[in-house]
Scaffold this active site. Structure first.
Site, short mmCIF file in Angstrom:
data_model
loop_
_atom_site.label_atom_id
_atom_site.label_comp_id
_atom_site.label_asym_id
_atom_site.label_seq_id
_atom_site.Cartn_x
_atom_site.Cartn_y
_atom_site.Cartn_z
N TYR A 143 0.86 -1.18 0.00
CA TYR A 143 0.00 0.00 0.00
C TYR A 143 0.90 1.23 0.00
O TYR A 143 1.80 1.33 0.83
CB TYR A 143 -0.90 -0.01 1.23
N ASP A 238 9.41 2.64 -0.53
CA ASP A 238 8.39 3.31 0.26
C ASP A 238 8.67 3.01 1.72
O ASP A 238 8.30 1.95 2.22
CB ASP A 238 6.99 2.82 -0.16
N LYS A 266 4.69 9.06 8.75
CA LYS A 266 4.57 8.49 10.10
C LYS A 266 5.62 9.02 11.08
O LYS A 266 5.57 10.17 11.50
CB LYS A 266 4.57 6.96 10.00
#
Ligand code: KE4
Length: 424
Positions: A143, A238, A266
């Site tokens: 994702y 990523d 994050k």
């Protein structure tokens, strides 16, 4: 007596789609009412009814030092009184960029954005602009945020809710998205030969966290590196989840494989909305206003978000022992769960790398999305509720990795293991 969370959830559904601002919070796959939180501190979250939970989501990664980490809170308070946004460059943005560059390998330049989605969509556009090619390869179950091109066989909420095609994502937007199973280098090589000189990028979660935690098999990432070198393809790591979590230098440092572009989110924001993408100067200088690959953001480099992220990253850079302590705590959780589940009459697999860990009730190794999807996830859902009833808050999906924070104590770990022992 109806719980406050239940009351709030009923009210929330009147004004917010599904009652949540992000689908994975909705408990839709595990069932039941999402828990509405009121506050959190260290390793604990407290819900609207005053119940305490040991938190293994940690805001899906950012709370690596635990909630309400004092240095971050103080930094935010001190900065907020100086205005919360300028829309003009500030010295703090330079300091943040220099700090990231000093920690992350292969990042000569970095551009701040406000989410992991923005970071990944910008990195893909940059790779396309830099190579002049359109197609890219992503992996089933990974994702990279909700930009149209990535919503093809994606993980996280799309896997959790078994969404195969997303209405609103046009064929045009996804026609250049190629997919391969995670950990299958041959499938990548085949796609590359079938689309010779047409592939701009390969984007991957170097340790996958959106189909549970899935670790690259030895040679997989190294093989992608070789393919990209040979074919002139941009390798994008990523690291929205792995960045500054697996090591100060993220997965690149931990696994010893170099990317051309890296995306962050994050942890980089310390809980505030921050994302970033960075990489080799030769590529990054294609980004506007230096180059013509346009990318922008009103709140990119926002001072409150920057000071929160800067303070947290500086802590991690100055105290590398934190990573060893995080690993040790997660290893202890891993061993404890293993000893408990060995007494169950149902097969299980625990995947872990560093402080990323997940449990799959599967009778075979879980090395890709198909493996994760074929596990007994109904059993995971029961396990989730059993743990929740014992005050342990896991991600409400078998397709998510758990995140351990540095604030978790020996007692918390023992309680987690004891709670798992009650599951049958
Ligand atoms: P955001 O746009 O949600 O900040 O980041 C997107 C993203 C990009 N790359 C990776 C590897 C990610 O894990 C994410 C977001 N992760 C999910 C959790 N699986 C965020 C939780 C949510 O969607 O609410």
């Amino acid at each position: 007596m109806i719980s406050r969370s239940k009351q709030l959830f009923e009210r929330a559904q009147q004004s917010i789609p599904g009652g949540v601002n992000s689908p994975v919070r909705a408990f839709k796959s595990v069932g039941g009412t999402p828990i509405f939180m009121s506050h959190a501190n260290g390793a604990y979250m407290y819900d609207a009814d005053g119940n305490r939970y040991i938190d293994y989501i940690n805001s899906w990664g950012p709370m690596i030092m635990g909630h309400a980490y004092e240095p971050v809170i103080k930094a935010i308070k001190d900065k907020a009184v100086l205005s919360t946004s300028f829309g003009a460059p500030t010295e703090l943005e330079i300091e943040m960029a220099e700090l990231i560059i000093s920690m992350a390998p292969n990042v000569d330049m970095v551009r701040m954005v406000s989410s992991g989605t923005e970071a990944c969509m910008s990195a893909l556009r940059l790779a396309r602009g830099y190579t002049g090619r359109n197609k890219f390869i992503k992996f089933e179950g990974c994702y990279h945020g909700h930009a149209d091109a990535f919503l093809v066989k994606a993980g996280s909420g799309m896997a959790t809710f078994n969404i195969q095609t997303v209405p609103g994502v046009t064929a045009g937007a996804s026609m250049d998205t190629l997919t391969a199973p995670y950990n299958e280098l041959d499938a990548v090589a085949e796609l590359v030969s079938e689309n010779k000189d047409e592939i701009a990028a390969i984007i991957i979660e170097p340790v996958a966290g959106n189909m549970g935690c899935i670790v690259p098999v030895p040679g997989f990432l190294e093989g992608l590196r070789l393919i990209c070198d040979r074919e002139g393809i941009v390798l994008i790591f990523d690291e929205v989840m792995t960045g500054f979590r697996l090591a100060a230098g993220g997965a690149q440092e931990r696994l010893g494989v170099n990317a051309d572009l890296v995306t962050f989110g994050k942890v980089i924001g310390g809980g505030l909305p921050v994302g970033a993408f960075g990489g080799k100067k030769e590529i990054m200088q294609c980004i506007a206003p230096l180059g013509n690959v346009y990318q922008a953001g009103t709140l990119s480099g926002n001072p409150i978000a920057m000071i929160a992220g800067y303070t947290l990253l500086k802590t991690l850079k100055d105290h590398p022992e934190i990573y060893a302590e995080l690993d040790q705590k997660t290893e202890q959780i891993h061993a404890g769960l293993e000893s408990v589940f060995n007494k169950l009459d149902h097969p299980f697999v625990i995947n872990r790398l560093g402080s990323m860990i997940s449990v799959h009730f599967s009778d075979k190794p879980v090395n890709n999305f198909t493996d994760a999807a074929s596990a007994n996830n109904a059993m995971f859902n029961r396990f989730f509720h059993s743990m929740l009833d014992n005050g342990v808050y896991l991600p409400p999906s078998a397709f998510e990795t758990w995140f351990v924070c540095h604030a978790i104590s020996e007692l918390d770990i023992q309680h987690t293991i004891a709670s798992a022992a009650k599951f049958n």
